[in-house]
Enzyme design. Structure first.
Site, short mmCIF file in Angstrom:
data_model
loop_
_atom_site.label_atom_id
_atom_site.label_comp_id
_atom_site.label_asym_id
_atom_site.label_seq_id
_atom_site.Cartn_x
_atom_site.Cartn_y
_atom_site.Cartn_z
N ALA A 1 0.82 -1.22 0.00
CA ALA A 1 0.00 0.00 0.00
C ALA A 1 0.85 1.27 0.00
O ALA A 1 0.33 2.36 -0.14
CB ALA A 1 -0.94 0.00 1.20
N CYS A 2 2.16 1.12 0.15
CA CYS A 2 3.08 2.26 0.25
C CYS A 2 3.78 2.50 -1.09
O CYS A 2 4.45 1.61 -1.62
CB CYS A 2 4.11 1.98 1.34
SG CYS A 2 5.46 3.17 1.41
#
Length: 148
Positions: free
Chosen positions: A10-11
C-alpha cells in the site's frame, strides 16, 4: 545478488523500491511485514545494521503512534520495539537487505547503494526519473548512485 525487502504494497515508496530492485535484475524475497512481522531479533538487527536508532525506524504518522503515547521521548528502545511488534504498521519501511548491507530505503533511491549499477533509467510511479549510471561514470565500473 540476493535481496530481501520488508514491503507494504500500500506504500508508494515501498512499491518503487521493489520495482527498482527488480529493474536491476534481482528477484527479491518479499516479506509483507504487516502479514508476517519480523521477530524482535530480526527487527533489532535490521535497525542496527541500517545504522539507525529504534526511534528512527518508528513511523509517526499512523494512529497507534499517538494512541500509545510514543511521542514520549522518555520511552526506551524496548518499549518502542514492543509497540512496533504489537502494531507492525509502526515499523517504517521499506527495509532492504543485500550482501552490501541494510538500509531503510527512504527516499526510494537510498536502495541504490545496496544494488548493482542502474544501467537504464527507472521511472517512479509519480513519473520522476532515476537516471542510469554508465560505467564511464566510475573508474571501477561499480557505481551504485546516479551522477549529480
Amino acid at each position: 545478488m540476493k535481496a530481501t525487502i520488508l514491503h507494504n504494497p500500500a506504500c508508494a515508496t515501498s512499491r518503487n523500491v521493489l520495482a527498482l530492485i527488480r529493474h536491476v535484475g534481482i528477484q527479491p524475497e518479499v516479506i509483507e511485514y504487516l502479514v508476517t512481522p519480523p521477530t524482535r531479533e530480526r527487527l533489532v538487527s535490521l535497525i542496527r545494521r541500517a545504522g539507525l536508532e529504534v526511534r528512527q525506524a518508528l513511523r509517526q504518522n499512523v494512529p497507534p503512534y499517538a494512541a500509545l503515547g510514543l511521542d514520549d521521548l522518555r520511552l526506551d528502545d524496548d518499549h518502542l520495539l514492543d509497540a512496533m511488534l504489537a502494531h507492525p504498521i509502526l515499523i517504517n519501511r521499506p527495509f532492504v537487505e543485500t550482501e552490501r548491507g541494510v538500509c531503510l530505503a527512504r527516499p526510494s533511491e537510498a536502495v541504490l547503494a545496496l544494488l548493482p549499477p542502474l544501467r537504464t533509467d527507472f521511472t517512479k510511479e509519480d513519473g520522476q526519473v532515476v537516471p542510469a549510471v554508465s560505467v564511464a561514470d566510475s573508474a571501477d565500473g561499480d557505481v551504485t548512485r546516479p551522477p549529480r
